[in-house]
Scaffold this motif. Structure first.
Motif, short mmCIF file in Angstrom:
data_model
loop_
_atom_site.label_atom_id
_atom_site.label_comp_id
_atom_site.label_asym_id
_atom_site.label_seq_id
_atom_site.Cartn_x
_atom_site.Cartn_y
_atom_site.Cartn_z
N LEU A 1 0.82 -1.21 -0.09
CA LEU A 1 0.02 0.04 0.07
C LEU A 1 0.76 1.15 -0.10
CD1 LEU A 1 -2.84 1.25 0.42
CD2 LEU A 1 -2.60 0.90 2.87
N ILE A 2 0.90 2.06 -1.04
CA ILE A 2 1.47 3.22 -1.15
C ILE A 2 0.53 4.49 -0.80
CG2 ILE A 2 3.21 4.83 -2.53
CD1 ILE A 2 4.21 1.98 -2.76
N VAL A 3 0.90 4.95 0.34
CA VAL A 3 -0.13 6.15 0.89
C VAL A 3 0.66 7.11 0.29
CG1 VAL A 3 -0.83 7.57 2.80
CG2 VAL A 3 -0.65 5.08 2.95
N GLY A 4 -0.28 8.11 -0.45
CA GLY A 4 0.27 9.26 -1.16
C GLY A 4 1.17 8.84 -2.60
N GLY A 5 0.39 7.93 -3.13
CA GLY A 5 0.69 7.44 -4.34
C GLY A 5 0.60 8.21 -5.34
N SER A 6 -0.28 9.32 -5.39
CA SER A 6 -0.41 10.30 -6.22
C SER A 6 0.61 11.42 -6.24
CB SER A 6 -1.80 10.99 -6.11
OG SER A 6 -2.07 11.51 -4.89
N GLY A 7 1.64 11.35 -5.34
CA GLY A 7 2.50 12.37 -5.34
C GLY A 7 3.77 12.21 -6.23
N PHE A 8 4.60 12.90 -5.96
CA PHE A 8 5.88 12.92 -6.76
C PHE A 8 6.58 11.65 -6.61
CE2 PHE A 8 10.56 14.51 -6.85
CZ PHE A 8 10.75 14.02 -8.27
N LEU A 9 6.86 11.39 -5.29
CA LEU A 9 7.89 10.31 -4.96
C LEU A 9 6.81 9.03 -5.05
CD1 LEU A 9 9.95 8.52 -3.51
CD2 LEU A 9 9.21 9.35 -1.39
N TYR B 1 -4.69 8.47 -2.80
CA TYR B 1 -4.62 10.04 -3.11
C TYR B 1 -5.57 10.73 -2.03
CZ TYR B 1 -9.08 9.02 -5.23
OH TYR B 1 -10.44 8.70 -5.38
N ALA B 2 -5.01 11.98 -1.63
CA ALA B 2 -6.29 12.86 -1.00
C ALA B 2 -7.30 13.56 -1.91
CB ALA B 2 -5.38 13.69 -0.12
N SER B 3 -6.55 14.12 -2.85
CA SER B 3 -7.41 15.09 -3.72
C SER B 3 -7.74 14.53 -5.21
CB SER B 3 -6.89 16.49 -3.90
OG SER B 3 -5.57 16.12 -4.42
N GLY B 4 -7.04 13.59 -5.54
CA GLY B 4 -7.30 12.92 -6.94
C GLY B 4 -6.28 11.96 -7.20
N PRO B 5 -6.57 10.90 -7.96
CA PRO B 5 -5.47 9.95 -8.51
C PRO B 5 -4.46 10.63 -9.25
CG PRO B 5 -7.97 9.14 -8.83
CD PRO B 5 -7.94 10.59 -8.39
N GLY B 6 -3.29 10.00 -9.14
CA GLY B 6 -2.33 10.78 -9.94
C GLY B 6 -2.38 9.73 -11.42
N PRO C 1 -2.30 -5.05 3.34
CA PRO C 1 -0.91 -5.00 2.77
C PRO C 1 -0.09 -5.84 3.57
CG PRO C 1 -1.31 -2.93 3.89
CD PRO C 1 -2.60 -3.75 3.97
N ARG C 2 0.98 -6.21 3.08
CA ARG C 2 2.20 -7.12 3.74
C ARG C 2 2.94 -5.77 4.16
NH1 ARG C 2 5.39 -7.78 6.22
NH2 ARG C 2 6.85 -9.25 6.28
N VAL C 3 2.98 -4.62 3.35
CA VAL C 3 3.73 -3.50 3.87
C VAL C 3 3.14 -2.21 3.37
CG1 VAL C 3 5.62 -3.78 1.89
CG2 VAL C 3 6.31 -2.51 4.03
N VAL C 4 3.08 -1.26 4.13
CA VAL C 4 2.86 0.01 3.78
C VAL C 4 3.96 0.98 3.56
CG1 VAL C 4 1.20 1.98 4.40
CG2 VAL C 4 0.88 -0.30 5.36
N VAL C 5 4.18 1.93 2.44
CA VAL C 5 4.93 2.97 2.48
C VAL C 5 4.09 4.18 2.55
CG1 VAL C 5 6.94 3.76 1.05
CG2 VAL C 5 6.53 1.45 0.80
N ASN C 6 4.52 4.96 3.54
CA ASN C 6 3.86 6.33 3.88
C ASN C 6 4.62 7.52 3.01
OD1 ASN C 6 2.19 8.38 4.35
ND2 ASN C 6 3.27 8.70 6.23
N ALA C 7 4.34 7.58 1.76
CA ALA C 7 4.79 8.91 1.10
C ALA C 7 3.99 9.91 0.94
CB ALA C 7 5.31 8.39 -0.38
N SER C 8 3.14 10.31 1.94
CA SER C 8 2.35 11.53 1.91
C SER C 8 3.09 12.63 2.27
CB SER C 8 1.10 11.08 2.57
OG SER C 8 1.31 11.24 4.10
#
Ligand SMILES: NC(=O)c1ccc[n+]([C@@H]2O[C@H](COP(=O)([O-])OP(=O)(O)OC[C@H]3O[C@@H](n4cnc5c(N)ncnc54)[C@H](OP(=O)(O)O)[C@@H]3O)[C@@H](O)[C@H]2O)c1
Length: 275
Positions: free
Chosen positions: A4-12, A31-36, A63-70
Motif C-alpha cells: 500500500l503506497i500512501v500518497g501514491g499520487s505524489g511525486f515520490l 490519494y487525497a485530492s485526486g488519483p495521479g 497489505p504486507r507492507v505500507v510505504v507512507n509517502a504522503s
C-alpha cells in the motif's frame, strides 16, 4: 507481496507505484485530492486525518507492507498524527511500515548528521516530521523511518520547476549559496525505499546522495542539464534573507548505503547533461 503506497499520487509516490508494479508486487495507492498518473492495481481515497478511513483502507487492502509517502507540509494532523495512526493499524495487522520523513528534522547547527543525531527541528514542518518519527517508532518498533534530502528527478520535482521559473523570469526569488543539502534522485530513493520495505530493516535510515551542494549549485546543475541560461539564476545568501529554516544540513547516509544494493547517486552525477 501486496504493498500500500500512501500518497501514491505524489511525486515520490508515483515512482514508488511504478517500481513496485514493475517488480511484480500487487500495488494499491492512495490519494487525497485526486488519483495521479501512476497505474497501480487500485486507487483508494485516503485522508490521514480520518482515523476511520485509515482503518477501512488497511482492513480492505491487508497489505504486507505500507510505504507512507504522503505530505501534509506543516499541518501536524496530516504530517504527525496521521502517520502514527497508520503505524498503530499496521502493527495491529502485522504489516510492515516504511515511513518517509525528511532532513528538515535537523537545525543545521551541526552541519553533518548521521542516523544517531537527535532531531532538533527549527520549523513547524520539521517539528511535525520529528513528532511523526517518534510516534511511529514508539508504536511500531519494526518500522523504517527513512529520511531523504531534496528529491529531484525527471524535471518533475518542485525544485526543478522552481529553477525553470527563475531562469525564465516567471518567478521571483533567489537561489542561496549558503543553503546546503544532499539531494537524492527520485528513482534511487524509490528503489531504496522498496528495498528497505522488502527486507528486515528497522529504525532510522538516511537516504541522501553523497554530494553536498548549495541550492544555487543545484540550480546551476539543473539549468545546464535542461539547456537553460544558468547566468539568469538570481543568487543570494539565505542567512541575509530572514527566512526561517536550517542552512547547512548534510545527511550522512553511509551506514544505510552500506546495507543497500541500490546506489544513491550524488547530484553532480545524476544532473550531468545527458546523464
Ligand atoms: N520533495 C522533497 O524534496 C522532499 C524532501 C524531503 C522529504 N520529503 C518527503 O517525501 C515525501 C513525499 O514528498 P513528495 O514531494 O513526493 O510529496 P507530494 O508530491 O506533495 O505528494 C504528497 C502526497 O500526499 C498526499 N496527501 C496530501 N494530503 C494528504 C492527507 N491529508 N492524507 C493523505 N495523503 C495526503 C497527496 O495526495 P493528493 O495529490 O491527492 O493531494 C500526495 O499523494 C513526504 O513525506 C515529504 O515530506 C520530500
Amino acid at each position: 507481496m501486496t504493498i500500500l503506497i500512501v500518497g501514491g499520487s505524489g511525486f515520490l509516490g508515483a515512482e514508488l507505484v511504478r517500481r513496485a508494479r514493475a517488480a511484480g508486487h500487487a500495488v494499491v495507492a492512495t490519494y487525497a485530492s485526486g488519483p495521479g498518473a501512476a497505474g497501480p492495481d487500485g486507487w483508494r481515497r485516503l485522508d490521514l486525518r480520518d482515523a476511520g478511513g485509515v482503518d477501512d483502507v488497511m482492513a480492505e487492502v491487508r497489505p504486507r507492507v505500507v510505504v507512507n509517502a504522503s505530505s501534509g507540509r506543516e499541518d501536524s494532523a496530516v504530517t504527525a498524527a496521521g502517520p502514527v495512526q497508520l503505524a498503530m493499524v499496521a502493527v495491529r495487522q502485522g504489516a510492515g511500515l516504511v515511513h518517509v520523513s525528511s532532513d528538515a528534522v535537523f537545525s543545521g547547527r551541526r552541519g553533518r548528521y548521521d542516523e544517531s543525531a537527535p532531531p532538533d527541528p527549527v520549523t513547524p514542518y520539521g517539528a511535525a516530521k520529528a513528532a511523526a518519527e517518534t510516534g511511529v517508532l514508539a508504536v511500531h518498533p519494526k518500522a523504517v523511518v527513512a529520511r531523504p534530502s531534496l528529491i529531484i528527478g525527471h524535471g518533475r520535482s518542485r525544485h526543478e520547476q522552481h529553477v525553470r521559473d527563475l531562469a525564465s523570469g516567471v518567478a521571483e526569488g533567489a537561489l542561496y549559496t549558503d543553503d546546503i543539502r544532499c539531494p537524492v534522485h527520485v528513482d534511487d530513493l524509490a528503489a531504496a525505499l522498496l528495498e528497505l520495505a522488502a527486507g528486515d530493516a528497522a529504525g532510522v535510515h538516511h537516504l541522501a546522495g553523497p554530494d553536498a551542494v548549495s541550492r544555487y549549485e543545484l540550480g546551476v546543475l539543473i539549468a545546464r542539464r535542461d539547456g537553460l541560461d544558468a547566468s539568469r539564476l538570481p543568487v543570494a545568501l539565505r542567512a541575509e534573507s530572514g527566512r526561517p529554516g536550517a542552512l547547512d544540513v548534510r545527511l550522512d547516509s553511509r551506514a544505510t548505503r552500506q546495507r543497500l544494493r541500490t546506489t544513491l547517486r550524488g547530484a553532480r552525477q545524476f544532473l550531468r547533461p545527458g546523464g
